[in-house]
Structures are given as C-alpha cells and as structure tokens.
Design a protein around this motif. Structure first.
Motif, PDB file in Angstrom:
ATOM      1  N   UNK A 154      16.923   5.659  -8.247  1.00 18.42           N
ATOM      2  CA  UNK A 154      15.819   6.133  -9.064  1.00 18.42           C
ATOM      3  C   UNK A 154      14.699   6.818  -8.317  1.00 18.42           C
ATOM      4  N   UNK A 155      14.568   6.569  -7.003  1.00 17.46           N
ATOM      5  CA  UNK A 155      13.425   7.127  -6.308  1.00 17.46           C
ATOM      6  C   UNK A 155      13.617   7.057  -4.803  1.00 17.46           C
ATOM      7  N   UNK A 156      12.593   7.529  -4.084  1.00 17.10           N
ATOM      8  CA  UNK A 156      12.539   7.457  -2.634  1.00 17.10           C
ATOM      9  C   UNK A 156      11.307   6.639  -2.268  1.00 17.10           C
ATOM     10  N   UNK A 157      11.469   5.649  -1.402  1.00 19.97           N
ATOM     11  CA  UNK A 157      10.369   4.778  -1.018  1.00 19.97           C
ATOM     12  C   UNK A 157      10.147   4.848   0.486  1.00 19.97           C
ATOM     13  N   UNK A 158       8.919   4.493   0.895  1.00 18.60           N
ATOM     14  CA  UNK A 158       8.621   4.366   2.311  1.00 18.60           C
ATOM     15  C   UNK A 158       8.354   2.898   2.609  1.00 18.60           C
ATOM     16  N   UNK A 159       8.831   2.444   3.758  1.00 14.39           N
ATOM     17  CA  UNK A 159       8.662   1.047   4.132  1.00 14.39           C
ATOM     18  C   UNK A 159       8.298   0.974   5.605  1.00 14.39           C
ATOM     19  N   UNK A 160       7.537  -0.069   5.959  1.00 11.57           N
ATOM     20  CA  UNK A 160       7.114  -0.250   7.343  1.00 11.57           C
ATOM     21  C   UNK A 160       7.721  -1.526   7.906  1.00 11.57           C
ATOM     22  N   UNK A 161       8.226  -1.424   9.132  1.00  6.15           N
ATOM     23  CA  UNK A 161       8.873  -2.561   9.783  1.00  6.15           C
ATOM     24  C   UNK A 161       8.212  -2.803  11.134  1.00  6.15           C
ATOM     25  N   UNK A 162       7.570  -3.980  11.320  1.00 12.37           N
ATOM     26  CA  UNK A 162       7.019  -4.303  12.644  1.00 12.37           C
ATOM     27  C   UNK A 162       8.155  -4.683  13.590  1.00 12.37           C
ATOM     28  N   UNK A 163       8.172  -4.074  14.781  1.00 15.60           N
ATOM     29  CA  UNK A 163       9.265  -4.296  15.727  1.00 15.60           C
ATOM     30  C   UNK A 163       8.905  -5.312  16.804  1.00 15.60           C
ATOM     31  N   UNK A 164       7.727  -5.130  17.386  1.00 17.06           N
ATOM     32  CA  UNK A 164       7.326  -5.999  18.503  1.00 17.06           C
ATOM     33  C   UNK A 164       5.819  -5.896  18.677  1.00 17.06           C
ATOM     34  N   UNK A 165       5.267  -6.849  19.415  1.00 16.91           N
ATOM     35  CA  UNK A 165       3.856  -6.784  19.737  1.00 16.91           C
ATOM     36  C   UNK A 165       3.599  -5.572  20.618  1.00 16.91           C
ATOM     37  N   UNK A 166       2.479  -4.913  20.370  1.00 14.94           N
ATOM     38  CA  UNK A 166       2.122  -3.715  21.125  1.00 14.94           C
ATOM     39  C   UNK A 166       1.089  -4.086  22.165  1.00 14.94           C
ATOM     40  N   UNK A 167       1.374  -3.768  23.430  1.00 15.39           N
ATOM     41  CA  UNK A 167       0.470  -4.140  24.512  1.00 15.39           C
ATOM     42  C   UNK A 167      -0.556  -3.060  24.812  1.00 15.39           C
ATOM     43  N   UNK A 186       0.837  -1.203   0.000  1.00 13.67           N
ATOM     44  CA  UNK A 186       0.000   0.000   0.000  1.00 13.67           C
ATOM     45  C   UNK A 186       0.868   1.248   0.000  1.00 13.67           C
ATOM     46  N   UNK A 187       1.909   1.274   0.833  1.00 14.80           N
ATOM     47  CA  UNK A 187       2.773   2.448   0.927  1.00 14.80           C
ATOM     48  C   UNK A 187       3.445   2.777  -0.396  1.00 14.80           C
ATOM     49  N   UNK A 188       3.906   1.751  -1.113  1.00 15.20           N
ATOM     50  CA  UNK A 188       4.678   1.999  -2.324  1.00 15.20           C
ATOM     51  C   UNK A 188       3.830   2.127  -3.570  1.00 15.20           C
ATOM     52  N   UNK A 189       2.558   1.661  -3.523  1.00  8.84           N
ATOM     53  CA  UNK A 189       1.774   1.616  -4.758  1.00  8.84           C
ATOM     54  C   UNK A 189       0.471   2.406  -4.710  1.00  8.84           C
TER      55      UNK A 189
END
Length: 356
Positions: free
Chosen positions: A250-263, A203-206
């Motif tokens: 060629x470009x700048x992209x955004x990416x999401x990284x899950x780190x840990x479960x959120x309590x 979703x972020x990239x497209x």
C-alpha cells in the motif's frame, strides 16, 4: 489557527540552557513531533509552549497574540493538553465521567452534561476502542488504559490544538497504532497536533514537521525528513543509525535502525551531500495531478527533467532531481502524505553505492 514560538530560550539555571533561541510555527492541519534524548527538555518545552513555565526570553503566540495575555478559560477552550499517565489514576471516577470533564469548556463549569455531550463521549471512546472502559474507575486502570482515557478527555473538548506528552508510552503495539492513527486523522481533519515521543520511527512515519532537542539547548526544527536524519540522530542520541525505505503493497515507509553507540569519531552520513535521484510517483486519481505538480514546482530548483506516462488506470511520473539527500527525502515524504499517491526515490551519491 497558528501557534508560533519566537526567539525562545529557557533554563532552570542561568548557565545551563535547556532551550536556546527556538523559532517554530505550527498551523492547523499539521502533525508535529518532538524528539530528543532523556534530559534534553521535551516536557519542559511543552510546559513553556503552553505557558505553564515562562520563557526566559521570547514568547509563544496563538494567532499573533501572546498566550500569557489570553484569559485562561479562552486559552484552554482552544488548546487541550494530555500529560504522561503514570500508573493508576488519582481520581476515582469512571472513565465516562473523566472523559466528560473534557466537555467543561463547552457546557460550563456548573452545568449538567446533556445527551449530546454523552453521545460525543461514546463516539470518541468508540473511535479509540475503549468503550469497555467507560464504567471502569480510573484508580483501577493500568497506565496504558488511563493514557487512552486522558487522550479521549482531551478530544472531548474539541480543541483547535492538541498537545500530548509521550502519548504512546505504556501502550502495546495495537494501542500505539490506535493513538497514531487518531493523531493522523485529527490532523487531516484540520486540527494542529504536537506530540513528544521516544520513537523516531513514529515521527518518520506520521509527522510532517519535527523538533529535535539536543542536550545543551541546541534545537533543529523543520520538515521531518530534514530533521530526523542519520547525522542528527547520531549527534543527539550518541548512536550510529541508518534510515532506509521499505515497501508494502500500500505504501512506502521510512524506518530508522540504531546500530551501535557512536563515539563521535567517524560521523554518520551527511544528509546535506548533493546526490542525483529519480523520484517515481504512481497514482490512480488524476485529480491528484495538481497537488503532485504543485510539490514538484516547489522543488523546481532541484528538478533536472521529468517524464510522465499513463498505464491503464494508473498514472506514472518519473522525475530526475539533483540536490541534497535531505531535500529529496522531504519531497518524497510529502508526496506519500498526499493520500492515494505512492512515491519512491532511487538515490545515487557522487561516490559509493546506489541505494533505494
């Protein structure tokens, strides 16, 4: 073409809403993503959207007309749907004949496909890299192969709106990219495309617009950079995640990284916080200047100052903005979607570290 959902709600049980009071609009040339955790109602949303299930309240409109009042044949000539492919096919047809079924609305149910129809099938298969599957029977295919054939069948109908349920599932990296490139190309050519996905990065990239579904019926709809945020992902999926930009030649992209479960304790960063930012834009084609200026004019309430300068055959614009982090990321995202334009934001919150 304009597809609109007005004040729509749905639930399988009266006291258990899946979707509550949803409003959205998708026009020709828009690529929109639908995200949410398992069980939040992504497939249910698509089924309601197309009239397979009836909204408990509200309605879906196609160019202002309730889809429930549009004759089935006319509606399906304008909208193509690609369901999830689960394992081998149940129809023992070669892929070429399966894709040809998508031409039924163009040639008539009892008519014989002509050479032009078969040429279109071969052209679509070539664009999707599945020419080698044309003679293979669907019952002999893997789930990923069948998924590509079903997408090709939907494209053969030449719809105005393409709706896909998890089109990248069961596909390897290469074929995921083929599908995403195809959806991007179709939207740039003027088709409206809506797709469910398990991948927030896609979703972020497209996607220019996104719908995020939460368990319990809450929804968030809008520009992807304002919907797919660390805070919203944290609340929807129950994870702490970070979103960062990374550059390629060629470009700048955004990416999401899950780190840990959120309590549910310490909340993820609030994307509504007010920040000061510099958005840098580089482009070669001076004809793009009009589109770039139009975007900055749209965000003029956030603009504090700007400076432009040529550098050889390059044009460089630096704009200082003060506004919410989400709005600034939306502006940067839309600039990068113009094509031939590279934009990047440097953000300084009122407190804490400066980040790129």
């Amino acid at each position: 073409m304009k597809l609109t959902v007005e004040n729509a709600s749905f639930g399988y049980k009266p006291d258990a809403p899946v979707i509550k009071n949803l409003n959205l609009s998708v026009e020709s040339g828009t690529l929109a993503a639908v995200l949410g955790p398992n069980g939040a109602g992504k497939t249910t949303f698509l089924r309601c959207l197309m009239g397979f299930l009836r909204w408990d309240a509200g309605r879906t409109l196609l160019d202002g007309e309730d889809i429930l009042g549009i004759p089935e044949r006319k509606l399906r000539s304008r909208i193509s749907y690609v369901p999830q492919a689960r394992g081998g096919g149940t129809v023992s047809l070669p892929a070429e004949d399966m894709i040809l079924l998508g031409r039924t609305g163009k040639i008539g149910l009892f008519s014989t496909p002509g050479e032009d129809d078969r040429r279109i099938v071969r052209q679509i298969a070539g664009q999707m890299g599945i020419e080698h599957l044309l003679s293979k029977r669907c019952t002999e295919m893997s789930g990923g192969e069948l998924q590509m054939v079903l997408i090709a069948r939907a494209l053969a109908a030449e719809p105005e709106l393409l709706i896909l349920d998890e089109p990248e599932s069961n596909l390897d990296f290469r074929n995921q990219l083929v599908v995403l490139e195809t959806l991007t190309r179709l939207s740039k050519e003027g088709m409206a495309v809506i797709f469910n996905t398990h991948y927030p990065d896609h979703a972020l990239t497209r996607a220019a617009e996104s719908l995020l579904l939460f368990r319990g019926g809450e929804t968030v709809w809008g520009p992807t950079a304002e919907v797919v945020t660390e805070e919203n992902i944290g609340r929807a999926f129950g994870v702490e995640a970070v979103i960062r930009e990374f550059e390629t030649p060629g470009s700048v992209y955004r990416s999401i990284l899950p780190l840990r479960l959120w309590d549910g304790g310490s909340a993820p960063r609030n994307e509504d916080e007010r920040v000061l930012a510099v958005v840098s834009v580089i482009f070669r084609d001076y004809e793009k200047a009009g589109e770039i200026n139009a975007l900055f004019h749209e965000f003029r309430s956030d603009v504090q100052g700007r400076m432009g300068m040529p550098s050889g055959d390059l044009h460089v614009i630096n704009v200082i903005l003060s506004g919410s982090a989400a709005r600034i990321m939306t502006l940067t995202d839309r600039l990068n979607r113009l094509g031939g334009v590279r934009a990047k934001a440097t953000v300084a919150p009122e407190e804490g570290e400066i980040r790129w």
